[in-house]
Write an enzyme that holds these catalytic residues in place. Structure first.
Site, PDB file in Angstrom:
ATOM      1  N   LYS A 112      -5.192 -12.141  -9.468  1.00 57.87           N
ATOM      2  CA  LYS A 112      -6.437 -12.208  -8.295  1.00 57.87           C
ATOM      3  C   LYS A 112      -7.472 -11.079  -9.016  1.00 57.87           C
ATOM      4  O   LYS A 112      -7.163 -10.143  -9.378  1.00 57.87           O
ATOM      5  CB  LYS A 112      -5.918 -12.037  -7.008  1.00 57.87           C
ATOM      6  CG  LYS A 112      -6.798 -12.432  -5.990  1.00 57.87           C
ATOM      7  CD  LYS A 112      -6.231 -11.913  -4.696  1.00 57.87           C
ATOM      8  CE  LYS A 112      -7.453 -11.988  -3.706  1.00 57.87           C
ATOM      9  NZ  LYS A 112      -6.904 -11.312  -2.366  1.00 57.87           N
TER      10      LYS A 112
ATOM     11  N   LYS B  32     -11.536  -5.755  -7.192  1.00 62.84           N
ATOM     12  CA  LYS B  32     -12.266  -4.728  -7.328  1.00 62.84           C
ATOM     13  C   LYS B  32     -11.992  -3.352  -7.942  1.00 62.84           C
ATOM     14  O   LYS B  32     -12.494  -2.600  -8.371  1.00 62.84           O
ATOM     15  CB  LYS B  32     -13.406  -4.544  -6.150  1.00 62.84           C
ATOM     16  CG  LYS B  32     -12.470  -4.166  -5.078  1.00 62.84           C
ATOM     17  CD  LYS B  32     -13.079  -3.325  -3.931  1.00 62.84           C
ATOM     18  CE  LYS B  32     -11.966  -2.884  -3.035  1.00 62.84           C
ATOM     19  NZ  LYS B  32     -11.997  -2.357  -1.887  1.00 62.84           N
TER      20      LYS B  32
ATOM     21  N   LYS C 103       0.803  -1.235   0.055  1.00 63.86           N
ATOM     22  CA  LYS C 103       0.015  -0.017   0.046  1.00 63.86           C
ATOM     23  C   LYS C 103       0.772   1.319   0.046  1.00 63.86           C
ATOM     24  O   LYS C 103       0.507   2.385  -0.501  1.00 63.86           O
ATOM     25  CB  LYS C 103      -1.004  -0.004   1.162  1.00 63.86           C
ATOM     26  CG  LYS C 103      -2.172  -0.976   0.938  1.00 63.86           C
ATOM     27  CD  LYS C 103      -3.292  -0.762   2.049  1.00 63.86           C
ATOM     28  CE  LYS C 103      -4.228  -1.690   1.625  1.00 63.86           C
ATOM     29  NZ  LYS C 103      -5.321  -1.639   2.820  1.00 63.86           N
TER      30      LYS C 103
END
Ligand code: TRP
Length: 334
Positions: free
Chosen positions: A196, A199, A114
């Protein structure tokens, strides 16, 4: 509470949830709530660690609450609450911060990732994220914590923190076990099946949102990437077909072997349609129920009020114990 073990899990209200979240988490929660004292949280404080539009965040908190209920979380059986409604989460985080070290937190994989994807906002909360997560878990003396594979490292840290605190101040916390459900099939992108399903993929055809209507679901499956072969078998060199088989097997709760047999000899076009229909059949009633619930804000607020009251009773008992162990003076009441 009844004499059952305690289960805790939480999901961040950070927007769209995919069928990956459903198959990996929400569907299992429904089943597990009968066997455990179950506590499910909307982890809104965690979501603040990346920049949010306030109005959208507020909407997403209700969306996730409604989705939990639509997926079968029964608020009479389980505790469903918003993390920020029980201030003990933030309070315990403060105490646990005093036994956690920047070195261990900056080594967490998710923090490192992140820090790259949000390089303009590497804030203290982002680094402290796993300590807040440990507080969530430890406040309820949780025995079992279902998490996705990406949260395994955070769960390990929660265990370390519990053990560290217990060693330093005496037996206080239950050391939780993680639970990565076997059925949490790794659902991959429909467009790049070696990645993967996410969204946040810029290509909307890559994922199935729990908000997609049946036409959209079927259209996305029709466009799913396959290969130039024509056999419907699970194989490492056929990531697209294997992913579709995995999704179909997971959604219908059948084995991959049975599903391979079911589709033997079928063309890819028909196969993709069948997978799309199966997924749409499962998620459409959930979508409808969620939308019905969202139209009834008073009901959602009541569920959340009741959930926070029940969660609070457990959480404050643990927090009082912690404060006492570390040497703080209990406030006199009444
Ligand atoms: N970090 C988890 C995730 O993104 C969500 C979460 C917050 C959680 N607190 C938790 C999961 C406590 C399990 C237990 O998936």
């Amino acid at each position: 509470m009844e004499d059952k073990k305690t289960l805790f899990s939480a999901i961040q209200p950070s927007g769209i949830l995919t069928i990956g979240n459903y198959l990996g988490a929400l569907r299992n929660f429904k089943k597990l709530q009968d066997d455990y004292n179950s506590i499910f949280s909307v982890a809104d404080l965690h979501t603040l660690t990346v920049r949010q539009d306030p109005a959208t965040l507020r909407k997403n908190i209700y969306e996730l609450t409604a989705l939990y209920l639509a997926c079968g979380i029964n608020p009479e059986k389980s505790i469903l609450f918003i993390q920020s409604h029980v201030s003990a989460h933030a309070e315990l985080t403060w105490v646990l911060n005093t036994i956690c070290y920047p070195g261990e937190l900056s080594r967490m994989t998710q923090f490192k990732e992140k820090s790259k994807t949000h390089e303009d906002n590497v804030n203290m909360g982002l680094m402290d994220y796993p300590v807040l997560m440990a507080s969530d878990i430890l406040l309820y003396q949780s025995d079992l914590v279902p998490v996705g594979a990406d949260q395994k490292q955070h769960l390990e840290l929660s265990r370390d923190i519990a053990i560290r605190f217990n060693n330093r101040f005496g037996e206080t916390f239950t050391v939780p076990d993680g639970y990565i459900p076997k059925t949490a099939a790794r659902v991959m992108s429909l467009q790049e099946p070696t990645k993967k399903m996410s969204k946040s993929d810029a290509n909307l055809n890559a994922f199935i949102s729990m908000d997609d209507d049946p036409d959209t679901v079927i259209r996305k499956f029709k466009r799913a990437v396959t290969d130039s072969d024509n056999r419907i078998i699970f194989s490492e060199d056929k990531p697209g077909i294997s992913n579709l088989l995995t999704i179909y097997a997971a959604i219908t709760e059948k084995s991959i072997a049975d599903v391979e047999k079911e589709f033997a000899g079928l063309g890819y076009g028909d196969f993709k349609l069948r997978v799309g229909e199966a997924v749409a059949n499962v998620i459409e009633p959930i979508r409808q129920e969620k939308n019905k619930l969202l139209a009834n804000r008073d009901y959602l607020d009541d569920v959340l009020k009741n959930g926070a009251e029940r969660a609070e009773r457990v959480a404050y008992r643990t927090l009082a114990k912690v404060y006492k162990k570390v040497g703080l003076v209990a406030r006199k009441r009444g």
